[in-house]
Design an enzyme around this catalytic site. Structure first.
Site, PDB file in Angstrom:
ATOM      1  N   HIS A  66       0.955  -1.013   0.085  1.00 37.20           N
ATOM      2  CA  HIS A  66       0.012  -0.333  -0.181  1.00 37.20           C
ATOM      3  C   HIS A  66       0.601   1.144  -0.397  1.00 37.20           C
ATOM      4  CE1 HIS A  66      -3.680  -1.930   1.419  1.00 37.20           C
ATOM      5  NE2 HIS A  66      -3.326  -2.416   0.898  1.00 37.20           N
TER       6      HIS A  66
ATOM      7  N   CYS B 121      -1.414  -3.591 -16.826  1.00 41.27           N
ATOM      8  CA  CYS B 121      -2.217  -3.071 -15.044  1.00 41.27           C
ATOM      9  C   CYS B 121      -1.787  -2.796 -14.147  1.00 41.27           C
ATOM     10  CB  CYS B 121      -3.881  -2.614 -15.318  1.00 41.27           C
ATOM     11  SG  CYS B 121      -4.318  -4.684 -15.376  1.00 41.27           S
TER      12      CYS B 121
END
Length: 553
Positions: free
Chosen positions: A184, A481
């Site tokens: 994250h 992606c």
């Protein structure tokens, strides 16, 4: 004396300044009074609800990937399992802060044992613990200091709530001892455009206040750096950023080979921000946000409204929608399988749709309705597909609604079956984050394994080449992606491997497009071959860079 620490480069760029560290986290007092168990449970519930409220408020204003991880962290604060553990410890005689601490420790042990994406949430759990304990003890909310001058943030690890709130004008670089290229911290730092290096060994030895230079391209943290060297690096970084700021698209190499530069988004607000960049559309529309905060499935109309907001922001540009990617670290209150022994290898992504086809059909109905309402150029892809039969099953449902169908390539099985999958599909998009984790059987959050989950690993690059070649034979596009698409040098290699589109955080679009525009397709192919021939991730990046420095043949 100058010292250099090495780690995993995740966000390119240079950041120089004094080191700052997060404030100490609150702890439950050893002499905390137990009190009535029911009162303890009520106090915990109130504190947890307030923490969740603040996190959701930040999620609403953050946008992009930061919004998603903040919303997911908020759901941890109100997790029913956590409340059950707190009640257990309150009944055993612990006060509110102590019961919270013990309960989180139990959950963290369970998450760690589960491995994979569940282990990735342990940092988030501890952040939730600290915020609830601070609320219970009426202490200031823990977080990152706001320095008066541009500074470099050093930490063991950073929780999403901390990273998402950073001001890039004050925190000019980040380095952490833990985490990986898909953590994250890395994802949000990339969204904010802050140079970042993770998995830096012995970073704790660097005291606050020391002058530090972080090189997010080379993956180094230099303490007390040479002034002349820093000046040269900063000047080079300035020129690179200046060139990126002036890039206006479309994506293509110096000799005109087209490579679509797309953006990853998750809601209308993020799509409107992305639309301000010179993108050719959305390569990854994450649809989880509408589902994750719900205790019941959203209606078709509710879904259509969310999707339409993204479609409208893109106008006539294409949008690739990923169907619900839940399970594992993103549980759904109304769909997640209980008590999975290893959620990262359990019912997630398309497997939820296979178990409940009606839920998938309703999502596809919502996407189709939004597409019809806006007239948008919409394609739909499924996550966590592993067999040809699954790809065919999904494609038939998508095409029944007049839309183009694709899948995410995230597992080794889909790499091996790429030629057969293209019989049923219009396109594929490679998710390098999960593909690296499943290819190397390595937890992408384990700092000791971050070299394996680095997208520069030659085996991962070889897998991408296999899929790209299958796409060329079928005459169909192959995109990337995953986070790999946001690294300018790696984008060159991906282009050389045959990838036709790159989808990344909106903040990375100009840097990727600008760098590609400076090299020819032949140079991209030479860099790709050099990286493929390397023995590991570090030498792969070095070999690619060296190949680009060779004069044209």
């Amino acid at each position: 004396m100058t010292s250099v620490y090495s780690g995993t480069a995740v966000v390119p760029g240079i950041g120089v300044g004094p080191a700052v560290r997060p404030a100490p986290r609150p702890t439950a007092p050893e002499d905390e009074t137990a009190g009535d168990p029911s009162a303890t449970t009520v106090a915990f519930g109130s504190a947890a609800a307030e923490v969740a409220r603040r996190l959701r408020a930040r999620a609403e204003s953050a946008g992009g990937a930061a919004s998603e991880v903040l919303a997911t962290t908020a759901s941890l604060a109100e997790d029913r399992g956590l409340a059950t553990f707190v009640t257990k410890h309150a009944t055993a005689g612990s006060g509110p802060a102590t019961a919270t601490t013990k309960a989180i420790e139990e959950l963290a042990t369970m998450f760690t044992a589960a491995g994979g994406l569940m282990a990735e949430r342990v940092t988030d759990l501890y952040d939730v613990r600290d915020r609830i304990v601070a609320e219970l003890l009426r202490l200031p909310e823990p977080g990152i200091p706001e320095p008066d001058e541009p500074s470099v943030l050093l930490a063991d690890d950073l929780a999403p709530a901390d990273t998402a709130g950073l001001d890039p004008t004050r925190i000019v670089a980040i380095a952490t001892e833990l985490g990986g290229s898909t953590s994250h911290t890395a994802i949000i730092a990339r969204q904010l455009g802050i140079p970042c290096v993770v998995a830096v060994t012995d970073l704790k030895d660097v005291p606050a206040g020391e002058k530090v230079a972080v090189d997010g391209t080379a993956g180094t943290v230099t303490v007390d750096p040479d002034e002349a060297q820093v000046a040269a690096l900063v000047e080079e970084d300035r020129r690179t950023r200046e060139a990126a700021a002036g890039w206006t698209g479309p994506g293509r190499t110096a000799d005109g080979h087209p490579v679509q530069i797309l953006a990853n988004v998750q809601d209308g607000a993020g799509a409107r921000v992305a639309a301000e960049q010179p993108i050719e559309g959305v390569g990854l529309f994450r649809t989880e946000l509408l589902f994750l905060e719900r205790t019941t499935e959203p209606s078709v109309d509710e879904q259509a409204d969310l999707y339409a907001a993204v479609f409208e922001a893109m106008g006539d540009k294409k949008v690739i929608v990923r169907t619900l990617d839940a399970g594992s670290d993103k549980p759904l209150a109304f769909a997640t399988q209980p008590d999975e022994p290893n959620p990262a290898l359990g019912v997630r992504g398309l497997r939820i749709g296979l178990a409940d086809p009606g839920m998938l059909d309703r999502q596809l109905d919502g996407i189709a309705a939004a597409s019809e309402r806006t007239g948008a150029d919409v394609r739909v892809m499924a996550p966590m597909v592993t067999t040809e039969a699954e790809a065919q099953w999904f494609a038939e449902r998508v095409r029944a609604r007049g839309l183009q169908a694709g899948i995410m390539i995230e597992t080794p099985s889909t790499v091996l079956l790429a030629d057969r999958l293209f019989r049923h599909l219009d396109f594929v998009s490679i998710g390098t984050n999960d593909l690296s984790q499943y290819t190397f059987a390595a937890d992408r959050m384990a700092p000791t394994l971050s070299d394996l989950t680095d997208p520069w690993q030659p085996a991962l690059l070889a897998s991408i080449k296999l899929v790209a070649q299958a796409g060329q034979r079928a005459g169909k596009p192959v995109g990337v992606c995953g986070e790999a698409a946001a690294h300018p040098l790696l984008a060159i290699v991906l282009t050389g491997l045959g990838v036709t589109s790159l989808s990344c955080a909106a903040s990375a679009v100009r840097a990727v497009g600008s760098r590609l525009s400076q090299v020819t397709l032949e140079q991209c192919q030479a860099a790709a071959e050099a990286a493929l021939a390397a023995s590991d991730n570090i030498t792969a990046a070095q070999a690619a860079q060296a190949a680009l420095q060779q004069p044209p043949a």
